[in-house]
Write a protein that holds these residues in place. Sequence first.
Motif, short mmCIF file in Angstrom:
data_model
loop_
_atom_site.label_atom_id
_atom_site.label_comp_id
_atom_site.label_asym_id
_atom_site.label_seq_id
_atom_site.Cartn_x
_atom_site.Cartn_y
_atom_site.Cartn_z
N GLY A 127 0.53 -1.59 -0.36
CA GLY A 127 0.09 0.07 0.22
C GLY A 127 1.22 1.04 -0.21
O GLY A 127 1.38 1.75 0.66
N THR A 128 0.64 2.12 -0.60
CA THR A 128 1.09 3.41 -1.47
C THR A 128 0.73 4.64 0.13
O THR A 128 -0.65 3.56 0.31
N ASP A 129 0.12 5.68 0.16
CA ASP A 129 -0.31 6.69 0.37
C ASP A 129 -0.78 7.13 -0.97
O ASP A 129 -0.48 8.43 -0.73
N ALA A 130 -0.76 6.46 -2.36
CA ALA A 130 -1.39 7.46 -3.35
C ALA A 130 -2.15 7.90 -3.44
O ALA A 130 -2.78 7.94 -2.36
N GLY A 131 -1.89 9.24 -3.92
CA GLY A 131 -2.73 10.38 -3.21
C GLY A 131 -2.47 11.51 -3.09
O GLY A 131 -2.47 12.44 -2.53
N THR A 132 -1.40 11.30 -2.18
CA THR A 132 -0.97 12.28 -1.27
C THR A 132 0.08 12.65 -2.01
O THR A 132 0.74 12.44 -2.64
N PRO A 133 0.85 14.25 -1.95
CA PRO A 133 1.89 14.45 -1.92
C PRO A 133 2.99 14.64 -2.46
O PRO A 133 3.39 13.35 -1.35
N PHE A 134 3.98 13.35 -3.54
CA PHE A 134 4.90 13.16 -3.86
C PHE A 134 5.53 12.25 -4.15
O PHE A 134 5.62 11.13 -4.14
N ASN A 135 3.58 11.11 -3.96
CA ASN A 135 3.50 9.49 -4.06
C ASN A 135 2.41 9.49 -4.64
O ASN A 135 1.06 9.46 -4.22
N ASP A 136 2.31 8.83 -5.71
CA ASP A 136 1.56 7.99 -6.65
C ASP A 136 1.36 7.17 -6.63
O ASP A 136 2.90 6.20 -6.22
N PHE A 137 0.79 6.28 -7.56
CA PHE A 137 0.92 4.87 -7.82
C PHE A 137 2.17 3.98 -8.61
O PHE A 137 2.48 3.16 -8.32
N THR A 138 2.49 5.17 -9.10
CA THR A 138 3.90 4.95 -9.94
C THR A 138 5.25 4.03 -8.67
O THR A 138 6.21 3.66 -9.23
N MET A 139 4.91 4.49 -6.96
CA MET A 139 5.82 4.21 -6.21
C MET A 139 5.35 2.68 -6.16
O MET A 139 6.22 1.10 -5.31
N THR A 140 4.14 2.22 -5.96
CA THR A 140 3.60 0.71 -5.87
C THR A 140 4.58 -0.53 -6.49
O THR A 140 4.73 -1.22 -5.36
N PRO A 141 5.02 -0.38 -7.13
CA PRO A 141 5.82 -1.52 -7.70
C PRO A 141 7.11 -1.83 -6.74
O PRO A 141 8.04 -2.71 -6.83
N MET A 142 7.68 -0.68 -6.55
CA MET A 142 8.81 -0.17 -5.81
C MET A 142 8.63 -1.18 -4.44
O MET A 142 9.88 -0.80 -3.72
N GLU A 143 7.28 -1.20 -3.87
CA GLU A 143 7.35 -1.00 -2.80
C GLU A 143 7.59 -2.81 -2.28
O GLU A 143 8.51 -3.47 -1.00
N PHE A 144 7.75 -3.67 -3.14
CA PHE A 144 8.00 -5.22 -3.06
C PHE A 144 10.44 -5.31 -3.03
O PHE A 144 10.05 -5.71 -2.25
N GLN A 145 10.70 -4.30 -3.39
CA GLN A 145 11.94 -4.28 -4.23
C GLN A 145 12.07 -3.68 -2.12
O GLN A 145 13.15 -4.47 -1.96
N LEU A 146 11.59 -2.46 -1.63
CA LEU A 146 12.06 -2.49 -0.52
C LEU A 146 11.96 -3.14 0.22
O LEU A 146 12.82 -3.28 1.23
N MET A 147 10.91 -3.89 0.17
CA MET A 147 10.91 -4.97 1.12
C MET A 147 11.79 -6.49 1.61
O MET A 147 12.02 -6.60 2.09
#
Length: 120
Positions: free
Chosen positions: A33-53
């Motif tokens: 889960g991103t906080d997509a829709g908040t400033p500086f955080n859109d859906f493009t970061m969603t795939p990165m969350e797997f890598q970060l984990m």
Amino acid sequence: MPDWEIKKAADALDDLYNNIMHAWKRGVPITLGTDAGTPFNDFTMTPMEFQLMVEQGATNFDSLETSYTSAKLMKIDKEYGTLEPNKYADFLVLDNNPLADVKAVQQEDKAVYKKGVQVY
């Protein structure tokens, strides 16, 4: 931005990662889960969350499983979350296996299917 602000932000991010992984290692369900829709955080970061984990110590499978955990926590896992008969077929078609390299989900031209129909 001054160096001290950059360090402060980096320290806060490290604390966030440590707290999330601390909870996950103790059995707290972690969901994608991103906080997509908040400033500086859109859906493009969603795939990165797997890598970060994974970078914080999870396996590729563990990080990808957070998607199924999402369905379970929302109580829609009878209809979503896995590819099984009588479930909605929402899935990606990737060039590479994300179990081998979790960054495979970051593929920009991946095929996206919703209810079994390609939408991208």
